[in-house]
Design an enzyme around this catalytic site. Structure first.
Site, PDB file in Angstrom:
ATOM      1  N   VAL A  21      43.443  33.587  37.583  1.00  0.00           N
ATOM      2  CA  VAL A  21      44.205  32.406  37.979  1.00  0.00           C
ATOM      3  C   VAL A  21      43.212  31.270  38.228  1.00  0.00           C
ATOM      4  CG1 VAL A  21      45.723  31.371  39.724  1.00  0.00           C
ATOM      5  CG2 VAL A  21      46.118  33.722  38.954  1.00  0.00           C
ATOM      6  N   ALA A  25      39.247  29.631  41.646  1.00  0.00           N
ATOM      7  CA  ALA A  25      39.878  30.570  40.718  1.00  0.00           C
ATOM      8  C   ALA A  25      39.720  31.970  41.289  1.00  0.00           C
ATOM      9  CB  ALA A  25      39.200  30.500  39.353  1.00  0.00           C
ATOM     10  N   LYS A  26      40.371  32.928  40.708  1.00  0.00           N
ATOM     11  CA  LYS A  26      40.156  34.328  41.085  1.00  0.00           C
ATOM     12  C   LYS A  26      40.645  35.187  39.944  1.00  0.00           C
ATOM     13  CE  LYS A  26      38.622  36.562  44.758  1.00  0.00           C
ATOM     14  NZ  LYS A  26      37.622  36.082  45.727  1.00  0.00           N
ATOM     15  N   GLY A  27      40.066  36.394  39.834  1.00  0.00           N
ATOM     16  CA  GLY A  27      40.516  37.308  38.784  1.00  0.00           C
ATOM     17  C   GLY A  27      40.589  38.716  39.313  1.00  0.00           C
TER      18      GLY A  27
END
Ligand code: NAD
Length: 433
Positions: free
Chosen positions: A78, A123-125
């Site tokens: 995201v 962001a992050k994943g």
């Protein structure tokens, strides 16, 4: 996860709905109110513009297991907001990873980068996977596949991943390798938290835990508390928790109780931190550490001590736990460990909470230093990194504490107000077309 606690993440009674992101968004909007963004900038779509993610990538990964069978995993990245600079945020491999969680973590990331004023967005994943159960070869294949699918979405000017729960230097090295082989470009700055051999930064490994202690001790010092002789409890014995404990011990703080996902232990005389790190390394758990006694997971959060460091996962401290917290200070080294309702209760109880968006920002700060060093291909000494990090963390704390005092609000609200103001200014400058 085999935690037995009433307060473990899976068993938490989500006091304000099940969506972590929904709660995070509501809190943001509440904190944004005093800034009167809509009144001051009518028709600009603020603050709505700041609570909708720019891009959410959901993808399926297939993995050939060592026995030849194929398994499938859900994966996410995201990219929430890049008003102030390229997207930046960690990658989490855990069975409980969901789009909702990744979205909330991405949201907090851009607030955090604004709080400590580094030129990044958020962001992050993640991958929904029981990563620890995979063999080393399976881990490498899965991590590289994750990286390959994202190769057009990341890069040092676009989106820069980093470690989070169950990922570390090894996973960052595998991602760098995958991008090198996919794009033909050796771009070290596309990922941070790398091993030193591949352009990692000295001081990155300890940055998150250490940063959380720097701001905690600033707050304690202001309250006239001498750390030597103080006591602490640490929930979560991974990268962030271990380095926070080491830093506390360096200042003479006694660590009296800690937990990981499997066990919780206590020693009234204080746990020997380096030995406990070795024990976890060798046995995979804090359980049966010589000289300690086992306790319930919840005990760690409610023990009588000066400092509490939640360094595990979200929602550990909810409204059932908050009234029993006896610590005077909490440094939220984990992301989102306190629910909004619990946060209000702790404020009313007079517990000083250093919010996650400040307390764990040491990680992204040294990731930023790593990125700067990669772009220059010139590397700094350990001392240099530590000095710059300490200066930035103390300055961010000082700004947050000042706004909190001036407006008689919590440190969390003050941190959000500083961040929202910075991001809103950048958004207005960039325009809305
Ligand atoms: P990690 O995988 O190294 O460690 C996580 C630890 O939490 C493990 O010891 C695990 O056993 C423990 N844990 C899990 N569930 C638990 C439970 N119910 N009770 C007690 N312990 C439990 O991960 P990490 O990198 O140390 O991340 C921990 C937290 O810090 C996360 O919230 C993460 O988002 C945050 N954080 C990490 C970084 C970083 O640089 N690594 C940066 C910012 C924030």
């Amino acid at each position: 996860m085999s935690a037995t606690s009433d307060h473990s993440r899976l068993e938490t009674s989500h006091d304000e709905g099940v969506s972590v992101f929904d709660r995070a968004r509501k809190l943001f909007l509440r904190y944004a109110e005093p800034l009167e963004l809509e009144t001051r900038h009518p028709g600009q779509g603020l603050p709505e513009r700041l609570v909708i993610p720019d891009k959410s990538i959901i993808f399926r990964l297939s993995l050939q297991m060592d026995d030849g069978s194929i398994r499938f995993f859900q994966a996410y990245r995201v990219q929430f907001n890049d008003e102030r600079g390229p997207y930046k945020g960690g990658v989490r491999f855990h069975p409980d990873v969901t789009l909702d969680e990744v979205t909330a973590l991405a949201f907090w990331m851009y607030i955090k980068t604004a709080v400590v004023d580094v030129p990044f967005g958020g962001a992050k994943g993640g991958i929904t996977v029981d990563y620890k159960s995979l063999s080393r070869a399976e881990r490498e294949r899965l991590t590289k596949k994750f990286a390959v699918v994202l190769c057009r979405e990341v890069g040092q000017e676009v989106d820069i991943p980093a470690p989070d729960v169950n990922t570390g230097e090894q996973e960052m090295a595998w991602m760098l390798d995958a991008w090198r082989n996919t794009t033909g470009v050796y771009q070290r700055g596309a990922v941070t938290g790398k091993p030193l051999d591949l352009g990692g930064s000295l001081g990155r490994r300890e940055a998150t835990g250490k940063g959380g202690v720097i701001v905690l001790l600033e707050a304690a010092r202001e309250a006239g508390i001498d750390p030597s002789g103080a006591t602490a409890a640490v929930q979560g014995w991974g990268n962030a928790g271990q380095y926070a404990a080491l830093e506390l011990a360096k200042h003479g703080v006694r660590i009296i109780t800690v937990s990981d996902s499997q066990a919780a232990i206590r020693s009234r005389d204080g746990l020997h931190v380096p030995a406990l790190i070795d024990h976890k390394q060798q046995t995979g758990s804090v359980a049966h550490f010589p000289g300690s006694e086992p306790v319930d997971h919840g005990t760690v959060l409610t023990s009588k001590c000066d400092f509490l460091i939640p360094a595990a996962l979200e929602d550990s401290i909810d409204e059932t736990v908050a009234p029993h917290v006896q610590a005077r200070f909490i440094s939220e080294v984990a992301n989102g460990p306190t629910t909004p309702r619990a946060s209000r209760m702790l404020f009313d109880q007079g517990v000083t909470v250093i919010p996650d968006v400040l307390a764990n920002a040491g990680g992204v700060l040294v990731s930023y230093f790593e990125w700067v060093q990669n772009r220059q291909e010139y590397y700094w000494s350990q001392e240099d990194v530590a000095d710059r990090m300490t200066t930035k963390m103390k300055s961010a704390y000082e700004q947050v504490a000042r706004v909190a005092t001036e407006n008689a609000v919590s440190l969390r609200q003050a941190a959000y107000q500083i961040a929202i103001d910075r991001v809103a200014r950048a958004a207005l400058e960039r325009g809305g077309q």
